[in-house]
Motif scaffolding. Structure first.
Motif, PDB file in Angstrom:
ATOM      1  N   THR A 195      50.581   3.287  10.643  1.00 27.57           N
ATOM      2  CA  THR A 195      50.187   2.528  11.831  1.00 27.57           C
ATOM      3  C   THR A 195      49.156   1.465  11.460  1.00 27.57           C
ATOM      4  N   PRO A 196      49.018   0.442  12.302  1.00 25.91           N
ATOM      5  CA  PRO A 196      48.038  -0.608  12.020  1.00 25.91           C
ATOM      6  C   PRO A 196      46.612  -0.065  12.040  1.00 25.91           C
ATOM      7  N   ARG A 197      45.865  -0.380  11.002  1.00 23.94           N
ATOM      8  CA  ARG A 197      44.432  -0.058  10.943  1.00 23.94           C
ATOM      9  C   ARG A 197      43.848  -0.669   9.691  1.00 23.94           C
ATOM     10  N   GLY A 198      42.563  -0.966   9.772  1.00 31.85           N
ATOM     11  CA  GLY A 198      41.865  -1.512   8.619  1.00 31.85           C
ATOM     12  C   GLY A 198      42.497  -2.803   8.116  1.00 31.85           C
ATOM     13  N   ALA A 199      42.757  -2.856   6.838  1.00 34.54           N
ATOM     14  CA  ALA A 199      43.320  -4.052   6.204  1.00 34.54           C
ATOM     15  C   ALA A 199      44.832  -4.152   6.367  1.00 34.54           C
ATOM     16  N   TYR A 200      45.445  -3.147   6.995  1.00 33.00           N
ATOM     17  CA  TYR A 200      46.906  -3.111   7.117  1.00 33.00           C
ATOM     18  C   TYR A 200      47.284  -3.102   8.591  1.00 33.00           C
ATOM     19  N   VAL A 201      47.651  -4.263   9.116  1.00 30.52           N
ATOM     20  CA  VAL A 201      48.022  -4.380  10.524  1.00 30.52           C
ATOM     21  C   VAL A 201      49.486  -4.800  10.620  1.00 30.52           C
ATOM     22  N   ALA A 202      49.769  -6.042  10.260  1.00 33.85           N
ATOM     23  CA  ALA A 202      51.142  -6.545  10.342  1.00 33.85           C
ATOM     24  C   ALA A 202      52.045  -5.871   9.322  1.00 33.85           C
ATOM     25  N   ARG A 203      51.483  -5.437   8.217  1.00 31.28           N
ATOM     26  CA  ARG A 203      52.277  -4.787   7.168  1.00 31.28           C
ATOM     27  C   ARG A 203      52.073  -3.279   7.203  1.00 31.28           C
ATOM     28  N   SER A 204      52.277  -2.719   8.378  1.00 32.46           N
ATOM     29  CA  SER A 204      52.313  -1.264   8.550  1.00 32.46           C
ATOM     30  C   SER A 204      53.745  -0.913   8.926  1.00 32.46           C
ATOM     31  N   ALA A 205      54.138   0.321   8.683  1.00 35.69           N
ATOM     32  CA  ALA A 205      55.515   0.733   8.986  1.00 35.69           C
ATOM     33  C   ALA A 205      55.846   0.489  10.450  1.00 35.69           C
ATOM     34  N   LEU A 206      54.938   0.833  11.346  1.00 33.15           N
ATOM     35  CA  LEU A 206      55.190   0.668  12.773  1.00 33.15           C
ATOM     36  C   LEU A 206      55.471  -0.787  13.133  1.00 33.15           C
ATOM     37  N   VAL A 207      54.630  -1.704  12.714  1.00 36.98           N
ATOM     38  CA  VAL A 207      54.803  -3.110  13.067  1.00 36.98           C
ATOM     39  C   VAL A 207      56.042  -3.696  12.396  1.00 36.98           C
ATOM     40  N   LEU A 208      56.252  -3.380  11.132  1.00 34.61           N
ATOM     41  CA  LEU A 208      57.443  -3.882  10.435  1.00 34.61           C
ATOM     42  C   LEU A 208      58.728  -3.435  11.129  1.00 34.61           C
ATOM     43  N   LEU A 209      58.783  -2.162  11.518  1.00 39.52           N
ATOM     44  CA  LEU A 209      59.998  -1.644  12.166  1.00 39.52           C
ATOM     45  C   LEU A 209      60.164  -2.168  13.587  1.00 39.52           C
ATOM     46  N   ARG A 210      59.080  -2.291  14.332  1.00 37.66           N
ATOM     47  CA  ARG A 210      59.182  -2.870  15.687  1.00 37.66           C
ATOM     48  C   ARG A 210      59.774  -4.266  15.618  1.00 37.66           C
ATOM     49  N   HIS A 224      55.177   4.681  -0.924  1.00 35.98           N
ATOM     50  CA  HIS A 224      53.751   4.761  -1.215  1.00 35.98           C
ATOM     51  C   HIS A 224      53.086   3.444  -0.812  1.00 35.98           C
ATOM     52  N   PHE A 225      51.833   3.510  -0.423  1.00 34.87           N
ATOM     53  CA  PHE A 225      50.968   2.362  -0.159  1.00 34.87           C
ATOM     54  C   PHE A 225      51.252   1.631   1.141  1.00 34.87           C
ATOM     55  N   LEU A 226      52.208   2.091   1.952  1.00 39.05           N
ATOM     56  CA  LEU A 226      52.476   1.462   3.241  1.00 39.05           C
ATOM     57  C   LEU A 226      51.830   2.319   4.330  1.00 39.05           C
ATOM     58  N   ALA A 227      50.958   1.713   5.136  1.00 39.06           N
ATOM     59  CA  ALA A 227      50.322   2.436   6.236  1.00 39.06           C
ATOM     60  C   ALA A 227      51.356   2.756   7.303  1.00 39.06           C
ATOM     61  N   ARG A 244      52.312  11.212  11.290  1.00 36.25           N
ATOM     62  CA  ARG A 244      51.821  10.203  10.361  1.00 36.25           C
ATOM     63  C   ARG A 244      51.873  10.720   8.930  1.00 36.25           C
ATOM     64  N   LEU A 245      51.965   9.779   8.023  1.00 37.96           N
ATOM     65  CA  LEU A 245      51.781  10.058   6.605  1.00 37.96           C
ATOM     66  C   LEU A 245      50.672   9.138   6.119  1.00 37.96           C
ATOM     67  N   ASP A 246      49.816   9.633   5.258  1.00 36.08           N
ATOM     68  CA  ASP A 246      48.754   8.803   4.697  1.00 36.08           C
ATOM     69  C   ASP A 246      49.360   7.588   4.004  1.00 36.08           C
ATOM     70  N   ARG A 247      48.589   6.528   3.925  1.00 35.41           N
ATOM     71  CA  ARG A 247      49.073   5.291   3.310  1.00 35.41           C
ATOM     72  C   ARG A 247      49.546   5.521   1.886  1.00 35.41           C
ATOM     73  N   LEU A 248      48.873   6.362   1.138  1.00 29.89           N
ATOM     74  CA  LEU A 248      49.249   6.580  -0.258  1.00 29.89           C
ATOM     75  C   LEU A 248      50.407   7.554  -0.422  1.00 29.89           C
ATOM     76  N   THR A 249      50.802   8.222   0.656  1.00 32.86           N
ATOM     77  CA  THR A 249      51.860   9.230   0.588  1.00 32.86           C
ATOM     78  C   THR A 249      53.210   8.624   0.945  1.00 32.86           C
ATOM     79  N   ALA A 250      54.212   8.864   0.094  1.00 36.90           N
ATOM     80  CA  ALA A 250      55.586   8.450   0.379  1.00 36.90           C
ATOM     81  C   ALA A 250      56.305   9.633   1.004  1.00 36.90           C
ATOM     82  N   GLY A 251      57.314   9.355   1.825  1.00 35.14           N
ATOM     83  CA  GLY A 251      58.090  10.450   2.382  1.00 35.14           C
ATOM     84  C   GLY A 251      58.821  10.071   3.644  1.00 35.14           C
ATOM     85  N   VAL A 252      59.457  11.065   4.228  1.00 35.02           N
ATOM     86  CA  VAL A 252      60.245  10.877   5.446  1.00 35.02           C
ATOM     87  C   VAL A 252      59.289  10.752   6.631  1.00 35.02           C
TER      88      VAL A 252
END
Length: 172
Positions: free
Chosen positions: A91-106, A86-89, A119-127
């Protein structure tokens, strides 16, 4: 730079344009971090030439830390599958750029071609499924776009009282 000559220095112009960042802009000029079109650092005496290009990289905002881990469920030559908290974007957008799943994993796996298959919404957890190579991107993204792959969402919520005041599922 401005359209007409004003006699101001590049630093004066930038500080007037971004007064909230004046101290940091001065640090960047002093550190040689602001350059002209030829890549030459500007200094505190460099005059702002009309319509000249300068290159300034402003500091990114401090991003909120997501207090959950991003666990890898599967990885092969085409896919990287993670359990997105939950709470992890995605892809980068808005206030979440470096701390998005895409950037963290790259960054974590040194995978510059990594791309989300969906995509999954920032508030949604899941696969969350990512493609590792550019050649694999389109086929997997099309599976989601054409709804060949279906997603299932489950919610966990507290049991709410019904209109009579009893909890749902209780016996009268």
């Amino acid at each position: 730079m401005p359209d007409v000559a004003t006699g101001a220095t590049v630093l004066d112009y930038l500080c007037a344009r971004f007064p909230q960042d004046a101290a940091r802009l001065t640090e960047k000029v002093d550190g040689g971090e602001i350059v002209d079109a030829a890549g030459v650092p500007v200094d505190s005496t460099t005059v702002a030439k009309p319509r000249a290009d300068i290159y300034l990289y402003r500091d990114p905002p401090v991003e909120p830390t997501v207090p959950f881990s991003l666990d890898v469920l599967h990885r092969d030559e085409n896919l990287l599958v993670v359990d997105k908290p939950h709470f992890l974007a995605t892809t980068p957008r808005g206030a979440y750029v470096a701390r998005s799943a895409l950037v963290l994993l790259r960054r974590r796996f040194d995978l510059p071609e990594l791309s989300p298959a969906h995509r999954l919404d920032r508030l949604t957890a899941g696969v969350l499924v990512f493609t590792v190579r550019a050649q694999a991107r389109r086929p997997y993204q099309e599976l989601f776009a054409q709804r060949t792959i279906t997603k299932q969402y489950d919610a966990i919520a507290p049991l709410a009282a019904d209109i009579t005041g009893r909890s749902a599922g209780s016996t009268p």
